[in-house]
Design a protein around this motif. Structure first.
Motif, PDB file in Angstrom:
ATOM      1  N   ALA A  49       0.812  -1.226   0.000  1.00  0.00           N
ATOM      2  CA  ALA A  49       0.000   0.000   0.000  1.00  0.00           C
ATOM      3  C   ALA A  49       0.842   1.271   0.000  1.00  0.00           C
ATOM      4  O   ALA A  49       0.412   2.306   0.509  1.00  0.00           O
ATOM      5  CB  ALA A  49      -0.961  -0.005   1.195  1.00  0.00           C
ATOM      6  N   ARG A  50       2.039   1.211  -0.599  1.00  0.00           N
ATOM      7  CA  ARG A  50       2.870   2.402  -0.756  1.00  0.00           C
ATOM      8  C   ARG A  50       2.942   2.769  -2.227  1.00  0.00           C
ATOM      9  O   ARG A  50       3.154   1.913  -3.078  1.00  0.00           O
ATOM     10  CB  ARG A  50       4.286   2.142  -0.206  1.00  0.00           C
ATOM     11  CG  ARG A  50       4.303   1.787   1.286  1.00  0.00           C
ATOM     12  CD  ARG A  50       3.922   2.979   2.151  1.00  0.00           C
ATOM     13  NE  ARG A  50       3.802   2.633   3.546  1.00  0.00           N
ATOM     14  CZ  ARG A  50       4.824   2.579   4.406  1.00  0.00           C
ATOM     15  NH1 ARG A  50       6.048   2.842   3.969  1.00  0.00           N
ATOM     16  NH2 ARG A  50       4.622   2.260   5.657  1.00  0.00           N
ATOM     17  N   ALA A  51       2.780   4.048  -2.519  1.00  0.00           N
ATOM     18  CA  ALA A  51       2.659   4.480  -3.916  1.00  0.00           C
ATOM     19  C   ALA A  51       3.943   4.234  -4.702  1.00  0.00           C
ATOM     20  O   ALA A  51       5.047   4.582  -4.273  1.00  0.00           O
ATOM     21  CB  ALA A  51       2.298   5.961  -3.961  1.00  0.00           C
ATOM     22  N   ARG A  52       3.778   3.611  -5.872  1.00  0.00           N
ATOM     23  CA  ARG A  52       4.841   3.430  -6.849  1.00  0.00           C
ATOM     24  C   ARG A  52       4.284   3.782  -8.221  1.00  0.00           C
ATOM     25  O   ARG A  52       3.084   4.034  -8.373  1.00  0.00           O
ATOM     26  CB  ARG A  52       5.356   1.980  -6.848  1.00  0.00           C
ATOM     27  CG  ARG A  52       6.211   1.615  -5.643  1.00  0.00           C
ATOM     28  CD  ARG A  52       6.638   0.154  -5.683  1.00  0.00           C
ATOM     29  NE  ARG A  52       7.615  -0.152  -4.658  1.00  0.00           N
ATOM     30  CZ  ARG A  52       8.931  -0.088  -4.807  1.00  0.00           C
ATOM     31  NH1 ARG A  52       9.444   0.296  -5.981  1.00  0.00           N
ATOM     32  NH2 ARG A  52       9.752  -0.378  -3.832  1.00  0.00           N
ATOM     33  N   MET A  53       5.148   3.794  -9.224  1.00  0.00           N
ATOM     34  CA  MET A  53       4.685   4.077 -10.569  1.00  0.00           C
ATOM     35  C   MET A  53       3.612   3.067 -10.961  1.00  0.00           C
ATOM     36  O   MET A  53       3.715   1.896 -10.647  1.00  0.00           O
ATOM     37  CB  MET A  53       5.859   4.050 -11.549  1.00  0.00           C
ATOM     38  CG  MET A  53       5.536   4.638 -12.910  1.00  0.00           C
ATOM     39  SD  MET A  53       6.994   4.766 -13.989  1.00  0.00           S
ATOM     40  CE  MET A  53       7.925   6.059 -13.176  1.00  0.00           C
ATOM     41  N   ASP A  54       2.587   3.544 -11.652  1.00  0.00           N
ATOM     42  CA  ASP A  54       1.420   2.731 -11.946  1.00  0.00           C
ATOM     43  C   ASP A  54       1.779   1.466 -12.725  1.00  0.00           C
ATOM     44  O   ASP A  54       2.451   1.513 -13.760  1.00  0.00           O
ATOM     45  CB  ASP A  54       0.408   3.553 -12.745  1.00  0.00           C
ATOM     46  CG  ASP A  54      -0.879   2.808 -12.963  1.00  0.00           C
ATOM     47  OD1 ASP A  54      -1.725   2.833 -12.056  1.00  0.00           O
ATOM     48  OD2 ASP A  54      -1.033   2.193 -14.027  1.00  0.00           O
ATOM     49  N   SER A  55       1.291   0.327 -12.218  1.00  0.00           N
ATOM     50  CA  SER A  55       1.636  -0.966 -12.817  1.00  0.00           C
ATOM     51  C   SER A  55       1.068  -1.111 -14.227  1.00  0.00           C
ATOM     52  O   SER A  55       1.724  -1.682 -15.103  1.00  0.00           O
ATOM     53  CB  SER A  55       1.122  -2.102 -11.928  1.00  0.00           C
ATOM     54  OG  SER A  55      -0.285  -2.030 -11.780  1.00  0.00           O
TER      55      SER A  55
END
Length: 586
Positions: A349-355
């Motif tokens: 639940a930590r923001a990363r570049m959209d999969s």
């Protein structure tokens, strides 16, 4: 009223708020505190010309009322009395109104609550029931059967809240719901209510095959606006009535109104029904034409369905805008023999570049299949549909559908979860898009936790996912004998494609961290012991050896391998694939 059998009243709750000038207070409690006002509202609708009214009991159930059974019985009895008092001078039917049951995880619990409420109405003498504003069919067929067993001449309407694009908030397609209810002998009427304004509901009805169906339509009075924290509907009653007359021309036998509809809307509707125009409906279940370029092949899927073992490799997206390492790693994995790259959707639940955006980039620039993970945590139905439409246009054909890790407790005040779906409902929604909107269906995969303490539950959930269209599972990593046994069992009992999970352990510290901090991963103590005292080079060599050994052990029970890249070490994954290929050749 020409060809219409029943004309219902309108939105009792919103009209109550309008007359009472108090928003946020449930009209249901007014059955006890202000019965005079409730009876006046019923009478106003009857005077306007309706011949069917709903009891003022939309949200009366034990779930909504914190388990207070006596209060539920008391309010339902008062509502029934108020309705009976209102119709005594009119030729009108009374329908026991039952709203959706929410916040229950088990289908059996939903059915049980519906039956509890229905039994109270039956004891009061009710024979006509309206189950309204539903997003799915959970519990409805069981409740209908329960009512018909106790009152064979009961008349039951099930009505669904469907958005203008044809889907409920749970991702169920209106045409699929219609077919499901048509097959239920205990339900007499299929209907739509709420969510849509009259014009959009008319469009939905025009696309449905109403042959052999008694249909009910009760749209909202347009769409709401909020002024000073109060919700208003300002739809024109005459326009509303014109749309309902067009519905009647299509064969809709039961009409009425939902949120925002006042006695004026019903009065205009009754007048409009005297001169119903004829309308030619559009073909049912049509799909918009799309260019052939959208029908891109998936080499991964073709290999999997041909019976050849496939290799999927998970590669985490970056937490910033620098894609150099990610893309170079993806190219390295392609060269090592990966058939598809899977990309997690903001893990833990930590923001990363959209999969999904990254999956599209890989497919477009590398001509390599990519499988984005799609969680239920961060997107509602609209956002999910928009993302799927875009990814399909970009050539994505394979998706992994999961519920998603919860937001860490300390962050929940700042970061809100959505969770409009669970993974099973999300699968049903994605599958429905493929049947009703897209030229072809997505190949949907799910997650399977072979490290779960109670694997019986995992098997049951997996079967429920398969009922919604899931065709294969990517498992959590196999690092214990128990996990290996569960892989064997999954293959025997599910009959789905299984991609066995493999994660290289890179140090004893890494193994202890996964055991303690990462849900769904369990590393056997004997594996941890083998890493004690080893440096990085030695640990990586051991990781290759152990991973290859695991791949060999699970090989008879899987259709492919799902490797997880630790700390972006794509070279390590490439070495594992090379070593495994060399042993396979021997």
């Amino acid at each position: 009223m020409n060809r219409v059998n029943l004309l219902f009243d309108g939105g009792t709750g919103t009209y109550f708020a309008q007359k009472n000038h108090k928003m946020g207070l449930g009209s249901e409690y007014a059955n006890l505190s202000n019965p005079k006002l409730i009876r006046e509202i019923h009478t106003e609708y009857l005077e306007a010309g309706c011949n069917a009214i709903k009891t003022n009991t939309f949200a009366v159930n034990r779930i909504a009322m914190a388990g207070d059974e006596e209060k539920v019985k008391e309010i339902i009895a008062a509502a029934w009395e108020n309705a009976c008092a209102a119709v005594k001078d009119y030729e009108a039917e009374i329908f026991a109104d039952i709203g959706p049951i929410s916040n229950l995880s088990e289908k059996s619990d939903v059915a049980k609550e519906y039956c509890f409420v229905a039994q109270i109405f039956l004891e009061l003498g009710a024979k006509k029931f309206l189950f309204e504003t539903n997003a799915n069919t959970e519990g409805l067929k069981e409740a209908a059967a329960y009512i018909k067993q106790r009152c064979p001449d009961a008349y039951i309407i099930t009505s669904f809240a469907v958005l203008p694009d044809g889907y409920t908030r749970d991702g169920a397609m209106v045409s699929d719901l219609l077919e499901e209810i048509k097959a239920c002998k205990d339900v007499d009427v299929f209907g739509l209510n709420c969510v849509c304004g009259a014009r959009h509901m008319l469009s939905l009805i025009q696309d449905l095959n109403l042959e052999g169906v008694t249909f009910a339509a009760m749209p909202n009075a347009g769409y709401p606006i909020v002024i000073n924290n109060r919700t208003f509907y300002d739809g024109d009653p005459k326009y509303f009535a014109e749309q309902l007359a067009k519905m009647a021309a299509l064969g809709v036998k039961i009409l009425g109104g939902c949120c925002g509809t006042t006695p004026a809307h019903i009065e205009f509707t009754k007048k409009a029904l005297d001169g119903i125009p004829q309308i030619v409906s559009k073909p049912a279940n049509h799909k918009e034409e799309e260019s052939l370029s959208a029908r891109l092949e998936s080499p991964f899927w073709n290999r999997l369905k041909s019976g050849k073992k496939v290799v999927a490799v998970e590669l985490d997206s970056p937490a910033n805008t620098n894609l150099d390492k990610f893309m170079s790693g993806a190219w390295e994995l392609k060269g090592a023999g990966a058939d598809i790259i899977t990309i997690a959707d903001c893990p833990i639940a930590r923001a990363r570049m959209d999969s999904t955006l990254l999956a599209c980039k890989i497919k477009r620039e590398m001509n390599l299949d990519a499988m984005p993970h799609m969680t239920c945590r961060d997107r509602n139905l609209n956002a999910t549909k928009a993302l799927l439409l875009g990814s399909y246009a970009e050539g994505i054909r394979n998706v992994l559908l999961i519920t998603g890790d919860p937001i860490p407790t300390a962050e929940r005040d700042e970061v809100k979860s959505v969770y409009q779906f669970n993974s099973r409902k999300l699968a049903g929604f994605v599958g429905s898009l493929g049947k009703n909107v897209l030229p072809d269906e997505f190949h949907m995969f799910g997650a399977l936790n072979v490290n779960a303490v109670n694997f019986d539950v995992q098997i049951r959930l997996a079967k429920e996912k398969m009922e919604r269209g899931i065709i294969g599972f990517l498992t959590q990593p196999v690092l214990t004998k128990e996990a290996l046994d569960n892989i064997k069992r999954a293959k025997q009992e599910l009959g789905a494609y299984i991609l066995g999970g493999v994660i290289p352990v890179v140090s004893a510290r890494n193994a202890r961290f996964m055991n303690s901090e990462i849900s769904g991963i369990k590393v056997a103590p004997e594996i941890i012991e083998r890493y004690e005292g080893k440096d990085r080079a030695q640990s990586e060599q051991l990781a290759i050896e152990i991973s290859v050994d695991i791949m060999k052990k699970i090989s008879p029970y899987v259709d492919g391998y799902y490797l997880m890249t630790p700390f972006g070490r794509t070279r390590l994954i490439a070495e594992i694939l090379k070593a495994f290929a060399e042993q396979e050749e021997v």
